[in-house]
Design a protein around this motif. Sequence first.
Motif, PDB file in Angstrom:
ATOM      1  N   ARG A 285     -38.961 -83.069   5.894  1.00 40.16           N
ATOM      2  CA  ARG A 285     -40.222 -82.565   5.348  1.00 40.16           C
ATOM      3  C   ARG A 285     -40.155 -82.327   3.848  1.00 40.16           C
ATOM      4  O   ARG A 285     -41.176 -82.058   3.214  1.00 40.16           O
ATOM      5  N   PHE A 286     -38.965 -82.421   3.249  1.00 45.27           N
ATOM      6  CA  PHE A 286     -38.852 -82.283   1.801  1.00 45.27           C
ATOM      7  C   PHE A 286     -37.674 -83.123   1.317  1.00 45.27           C
ATOM      8  O   PHE A 286     -36.832 -83.547   2.108  1.00 45.27           O
ATOM      9  N   GLY A 287     -37.633 -83.369   0.019  1.00 51.62           N
ATOM     10  CA  GLY A 287     -36.560 -84.176  -0.560  1.00 51.62           C
ATOM     11  C   GLY A 287     -37.101 -85.432  -1.202  1.00 51.62           C
ATOM     12  O   GLY A 287     -38.265 -85.512  -1.590  1.00 51.62           O
ATOM     13  N   ALA A 288     -36.245 -86.440  -1.328  1.00 51.84           N
ATOM     14  CA  ALA A 288     -36.606 -87.690  -2.007  1.00 51.84           C
ATOM     15  C   ALA A 288     -37.175 -88.706  -1.021  1.00 51.84           C
ATOM     16  O   ALA A 288     -36.751 -88.755   0.137  1.00 51.84           O
TER      17      ALA A 288
ATOM     18  N   ALA B 210     -27.587 -84.503  -1.875  1.00 50.90           N
ATOM     19  CA  ALA B 210     -27.305 -83.109  -1.567  1.00 50.90           C
ATOM     20  C   ALA B 210     -28.513 -82.428  -0.932  1.00 50.90           C
ATOM     21  O   ALA B 210     -28.386 -81.695   0.060  1.00 50.90           O
ATOM     22  N   VAL B 211     -29.691 -82.672  -1.483  1.00 51.72           N
ATOM     23  CA  VAL B 211     -30.911 -82.085  -0.919  1.00 51.72           C
ATOM     24  C   VAL B 211     -31.158 -82.626   0.486  1.00 51.72           C
ATOM     25  O   VAL B 211     -31.608 -81.894   1.386  1.00 51.72           O
ATOM     26  N   ALA B 212     -30.835 -83.885   0.712  1.00 53.85           N
ATOM     27  CA  ALA B 212     -31.046 -84.490   2.025  1.00 53.85           C
ATOM     28  C   ALA B 212     -30.206 -83.818   3.101  1.00 53.85           C
ATOM     29  O   ALA B 212     -30.619 -83.748   4.264  1.00 53.85           O
ATOM     30  N   GLY B 213     -29.014 -83.339   2.742  1.00 50.50           N
ATOM     31  CA  GLY B 213     -28.211 -82.611   3.717  1.00 50.50           C
ATOM     32  C   GLY B 213     -28.923 -81.362   4.198  1.00 50.50           C
ATOM     33  O   GLY B 213     -28.904 -81.038   5.394  1.00 50.50           O
TER      34      GLY B 213
ATOM     35  N   ASP C 119     -32.704 -78.721   8.336  1.00 47.79           N
ATOM     36  CA  ASP C 119     -34.042 -78.176   8.552  1.00 47.79           C
ATOM     37  C   ASP C 119     -34.789 -78.983   9.604  1.00 47.79           C
ATOM     38  O   ASP C 119     -35.423 -78.416  10.510  1.00 47.79           O
ATOM     39  N   ALA C 120     -34.731 -80.314   9.503  1.00 44.89           N
ATOM     40  CA  ALA C 120     -35.437 -81.166  10.463  1.00 44.89           C
ATOM     41  C   ALA C 120     -34.880 -80.993  11.867  1.00 44.89           C
ATOM     42  O   ALA C 120     -35.633 -80.916  12.849  1.00 44.89           O
ATOM     43  N   TRP C 121     -33.564 -80.917  11.975  1.00 43.74           N
ATOM     44  CA  TRP C 121     -32.925 -80.756  13.288  1.00 43.74           C
ATOM     45  C   TRP C 121     -33.301 -79.433  13.926  1.00 43.74           C
ATOM     46  O   TRP C 121     -33.725 -79.388  15.090  1.00 43.74           O
ATOM     47  N   SER C 122     -33.143 -78.336  13.186  1.00 40.58           N
ATOM     48  CA  SER C 122     -33.417 -77.029  13.776  1.00 40.58           C
ATOM     49  C   SER C 122     -34.903 -76.851  14.073  1.00 40.58           C
ATOM     50  O   SER C 122     -35.282 -76.242  15.090  1.00 40.58           O
TER      51      SER C 122
ATOM     52  N   PRO D  58     -25.850 -88.039   4.793  1.00 38.82           N
ATOM     53  CA  PRO D  58     -25.932 -86.690   4.219  1.00 38.82           C
ATOM     54  C   PRO D  58     -25.976 -85.629   5.312  1.00 38.82           C
ATOM     55  O   PRO D  58     -26.681 -85.778   6.308  1.00 38.82           O
ATOM     56  N   GLY D  59     -25.220 -84.555   5.123  1.00 39.33           N
ATOM     57  CA  GLY D  59     -25.220 -83.459   6.083  1.00 39.33           C
ATOM     58  C   GLY D  59     -24.442 -83.715   7.347  1.00 39.33           C
ATOM     59  O   GLY D  59     -24.497 -82.905   8.274  1.00 39.33           O
ATOM     60  N   LEU D  60     -23.694 -84.822   7.413  1.00 37.83           N
ATOM     61  CA  LEU D  60     -22.995 -85.182   8.645  1.00 37.83           C
ATOM     62  C   LEU D  60     -22.069 -84.065   9.119  1.00 37.83           C
ATOM     63  O   LEU D  60     -22.125 -83.656  10.289  1.00 37.83           O
ATOM     64  N   PHE D  61     -21.224 -83.567   8.261  1.00 35.57           N
ATOM     65  CA  PHE D  61     -20.224 -82.589   8.693  1.00 35.57           C
ATOM     66  C   PHE D  61     -20.873 -81.245   9.018  1.00 35.57           C
ATOM     67  O   PHE D  61     -20.447 -80.553   9.938  1.00 35.57           O
ATOM     68  N   ALA D  62     -21.922 -80.889   8.299  1.00 36.11           N
ATOM     69  CA  ALA D  62     -22.625 -79.640   8.576  1.00 36.11           C
ATOM     70  C   ALA D  62     -23.342 -79.698   9.917  1.00 36.11           C
ATOM     71  O   ALA D  62     -23.271 -78.750  10.717  1.00 36.11           O
TER      72      ALA D  62
END
Length: 241
Positions: free
Chosen positions: A39-42, A52-55, A60-63, A84-88
Amino acid sequence: MRRLLVINPNTGQATTQRLKSWLSGMLAEDVQLDCITARFGAPYIACEASHAVAGHALLDAWSGYLQETGAQPDGILIACFGDPGLFALREASACPVSGLAEASFIQAEQTGPFAIVTGGVRWKPMLQRLAGSLGFEQQLKHIEIVEQDGASLLADRDMALRVLSQACARAADTGVKSVILGGAGLAGYAADLQANCPVPLIDSVSAGLDLFLQARMPAAQTTVNRFHTNWNSLPGYMNKR
């Protein structure tokens, strides 16, 4: 039914539609596909900052998806060649998580050293770092970057096939056993380019789906969907569960 959640961490809806259309034609009968967009980012990730923002946008999208649907996916595919955000997300998700890059690396290493072809001049060091963090630094022998970014390659198919064909030929000349065509917006292009490439071309989106269908995604690290800390000034659904 198995449920595959595909998260586009870019904000470009055209990319999500491309993903949904391509993946829907390859699904097994027992798989339900859910595709969502950040819902936000590039509109298309093309640099360290947008990555970084995509992570954050991915989490946010998942939760938000879990809260809104109450569904529990059987696997999650991060639909960006850069994961992006894979490990998190892997730390927080109760189901297996992978991304287009990791899935492609897993498929490519089966035949030996591989190369990458993708768009966007800032991607090379980012992909080198990702390959190292995932343990594929020895197998990744070459990265061929075209100047055009993913959004441009998605928007102009004729131009994309022309420049990507040349790039794939250059990558193959480095002596690798396969070439990964990386990018969510490039889904399906590998089939059109294969005739002009002397080594197998790997479609990163197809590789991601295959990893899920074959139950080869790295195992989940937890049995409960949860974050491990509370957040300030973010939506309540992003707080610790």
